[in-house]
Design a protein around this motif. Structure first.
Motif, PDB file in Angstrom:
ATOM      1  N   GLU A 223     -16.179 -55.692   5.805  1.00  0.00           N
ATOM      2  CA  GLU A 223     -15.962 -55.408   4.377  1.00  0.00           C
ATOM      3  C   GLU A 223     -16.155 -53.928   4.053  1.00  0.00           C
ATOM      4  O   GLU A 223     -15.343 -53.328   3.334  1.00  0.00           O
ATOM      5  CB  GLU A 223     -16.924 -56.249   3.525  1.00  0.00           C
ATOM      6  N   ALA A 224     -17.233 -53.346   4.589  1.00  0.00           N
ATOM      7  CA  ALA A 224     -17.517 -51.928   4.317  1.00  0.00           C
ATOM      8  C   ALA A 224     -16.414 -51.037   4.881  1.00  0.00           C
ATOM      9  O   ALA A 224     -15.970 -50.082   4.230  1.00  0.00           O
ATOM     10  CB  ALA A 224     -18.866 -51.543   4.920  1.00  0.00           C
ATOM     11  N   LEU A 225     -15.954 -51.359   6.087  1.00  0.00           N
ATOM     12  CA  LEU A 225     -14.888 -50.591   6.730  1.00  0.00           C
ATOM     13  C   LEU A 225     -13.598 -50.675   5.917  1.00  0.00           C
ATOM     14  O   LEU A 225     -12.977 -49.657   5.591  1.00  0.00           O
ATOM     15  CB  LEU A 225     -14.660 -51.116   8.152  1.00  0.00           C
ATOM     16  N   ALA A 226     -13.194 -51.901   5.580  1.00  0.00           N
ATOM     17  CA  ALA A 226     -11.932 -52.102   4.862  1.00  0.00           C
ATOM     18  C   ALA A 226     -11.959 -51.455   3.474  1.00  0.00           C
ATOM     19  O   ALA A 226     -10.972 -50.856   3.038  1.00  0.00           O
ATOM     20  CB  ALA A 226     -11.644 -53.593   4.732  1.00  0.00           C
ATOM     21  N   GLU A 227     -13.092 -51.560   2.812  1.00  0.00           N
ATOM     22  CA  GLU A 227     -13.209 -50.977   1.461  1.00  0.00           C
ATOM     23  C   GLU A 227     -12.988 -49.475   1.498  1.00  0.00           C
ATOM     24  O   GLU A 227     -12.259 -48.911   0.675  1.00  0.00           O
ATOM     25  CB  GLU A 227     -14.597 -51.303   0.889  1.00  0.00           C
ATOM     26  N   VAL A 228     -13.599 -48.807   2.479  1.00  0.00           N
ATOM     27  CA  VAL A 228     -13.448 -47.352   2.583  1.00  0.00           C
ATOM     28  C   VAL A 228     -12.023 -46.989   2.994  1.00  0.00           C
ATOM     29  O   VAL A 228     -11.407 -46.085   2.413  1.00  0.00           O
ATOM     30  CB  VAL A 228     -14.481 -46.762   3.567  1.00  0.00           C
ATOM     31  N   LEU A 229     -11.465 -47.684   3.984  1.00  0.00           N
ATOM     32  CA  LEU A 229     -10.100 -47.381   4.427  1.00  0.00           C
ATOM     33  C   LEU A 229      -9.114 -47.565   3.276  1.00  0.00           C
ATOM     34  O   LEU A 229      -8.229 -46.724   3.056  1.00  0.00           O
ATOM     35  CB  LEU A 229      -9.699 -48.267   5.614  1.00  0.00           C
TER      36      LEU A 229
ATOM     37  N   GLN B 129      -9.866 -62.094   4.784  1.00  0.00           N
ATOM     38  CA  GLN B 129     -10.447 -61.858   3.452  1.00  0.00           C
ATOM     39  C   GLN B 129     -11.474 -60.723   3.503  1.00  0.00           C
ATOM     40  O   GLN B 129     -11.488 -59.838   2.638  1.00  0.00           O
ATOM     41  CB  GLN B 129     -11.116 -63.150   2.970  1.00  0.00           C
ATOM     42  N   ALA B 130     -12.320 -60.738   4.536  1.00  0.00           N
ATOM     43  CA  ALA B 130     -13.326 -59.682   4.686  1.00  0.00           C
ATOM     44  C   ALA B 130     -12.659 -58.320   4.856  1.00  0.00           C
ATOM     45  O   ALA B 130     -13.192 -57.295   4.419  1.00  0.00           O
ATOM     46  CB  ALA B 130     -14.231 -59.975   5.882  1.00  0.00           C
ATOM     47  N   LEU B 131     -11.471 -58.317   5.476  1.00  0.00           N
ATOM     48  CA  LEU B 131     -10.766 -57.054   5.739  1.00  0.00           C
ATOM     49  C   LEU B 131      -9.849 -56.645   4.587  1.00  0.00           C
ATOM     50  O   LEU B 131      -9.085 -55.683   4.705  1.00  0.00           O
ATOM     51  CB  LEU B 131      -9.986 -57.155   7.058  1.00  0.00           C
TER      52      LEU B 131
END
Length: 329
Positions: A76-82, A117-119
């Motif tokens: 989630e943290a990775l996808a949010e920033v990307l 969903q997490a991504l």
């Protein structure tokens, strides 16, 4: 996304997917969740954003995460920033992993929507089985992965921590569906070279499978900072300080390698950790790529700096010799 001109991309296994020789491991984005997340300090969104931006601008084009890293918090943290970086991260690739323990292969297809969903709408460019320990065999797992490939829910399949026999089984099963097994993520470093002796590396070269090396810096040990200041060991968070390499006898055993790395760092005007990463991704040609992590900006800068030069064949061989003398047998 601009990839530095000095950063040649490699094919992931026998696929057409082009990846940088270094990816960024994102276990440390777990937000402190669960046992696995507890290995690292909690990073704020701004810190994660800086680490990812430095990585992208330095030529790293893929990020390695997993369901087990903070129970999806790292994904989630990775996808949010990307997603927040817009065009700069439009072409960034994501590798993630299904957690197999106490599950059967059917869970691969049953839980894929949770991963997606997490991504947050980003593609799963590489989906791996995180460990070889599930209630199903590798063939059953690859049969389920093939379903996801055919449905277009994932783009490529890999495994992690699979020995030679299980890796060959996974490769064979996936091939029966017309797809290649592209990677096996394994622990590999200058002081842990077991894959060179147990058949995994030879089989990977034979089958055209990329080895993704995790812990290439041995959780900071190969930077030499703990050899120079052993008192820093007591400040380490999480269980890694209990490993044998951090004990006085372990530091003494690996000191000759640290001395060589320091010497070459001066010669190349880089850091010791950059020498370590450069050796890791070049000694076996294109077969091994690596996923160092980063908990601070300067770690990310160190990582991308390792892509800006290449060790000579003479120095690759010299490191190989000293490394073998001090590595875990």
């Amino acid at each position: 996304m601009t990839v530095s001109s000095h950063t040649p991309l490699r094919n992931l296994g026998t696929s057409d997917l082009k990846i940088s020789a270094l990816g960024l491991g994102t276990w440390q984005f777990s937000k402190g969740n669960g046992f696995v997340g507890g290995f690292w300090p909690v990073l704020e969104k701004k810190e994660i954003e800086e680490i990812i931006q430095i990585s992208l601008r330095g030529g790293i084009n893929w990020f390695d995460t997993a369901e087990a890293y903070g129970k999806g918090k790292s994904e989630e943290a990775l996808a949010e920033v990307l997603n927040g970086l817009g065009d700069e991260a439009k072409e960034a690739l994501i590798a993630t992993k299904w957690w197999p323990v106490l599950r059967t292969a059917k869970s691969i297809t049953q839980t894929i929507d949770q991963r997606l969903q997490a991504l947050k709408g980003r593609a799963i460019d590489l989906y791996m089985v995180h460990q070889p320990f599930s209630f199903s065999n590798a063939t059953a797992e690859m049969n389920e992965m093939a379903v996801l490939l055919k449905e277009g829910k994932i783009n490529h399949v890999g495994v992690s921590n699979f020995n030679e026999r299980k890796m060959r089984e996974a490769h064979r099963a996936l091939k029966n569906h017309g797809f290649p097994l592209v990677s096996n993520q394994m622990k590999y470093s200058m002081i842990d070279r077991r894959i060179e002796k147990n058949g995994v590396l030879d089989a990977a070269k034979e089958l055209g499978i990329t080895i993704i090396a995790y812990s290439p810096l041995e959780q900071g040990l190969l930077t030499g900072k703990f050899h120079k200041k052993p008192e820093l060991i007591k400040n380490i968070t999480g269980p890694r300080k209990l490993s044998s390499g951090f004990k006085p006898s372990g530091l003494q055993r690996t000191q000759p390698l640290i001395d060589l790395l320091d010497q070459l760092a001066q010669e190349y005007h880089v850091s010791a950790s950059q020498i370590v990463l450069n050796w890791t991704i070049n000694f076996h040609g294109d077969t091994i790529v690596a996923i160092p992590g980063a908990t601070k900006k300067h770690h990310a800068e160190e990582n991308v700096g390792a892509l800006s030069f290449r060790l000579s064949d003479k120095h690759l061989a010299e490191i190989d010799r000293v490394s073998k003398e001090v590595s875990v047998k």
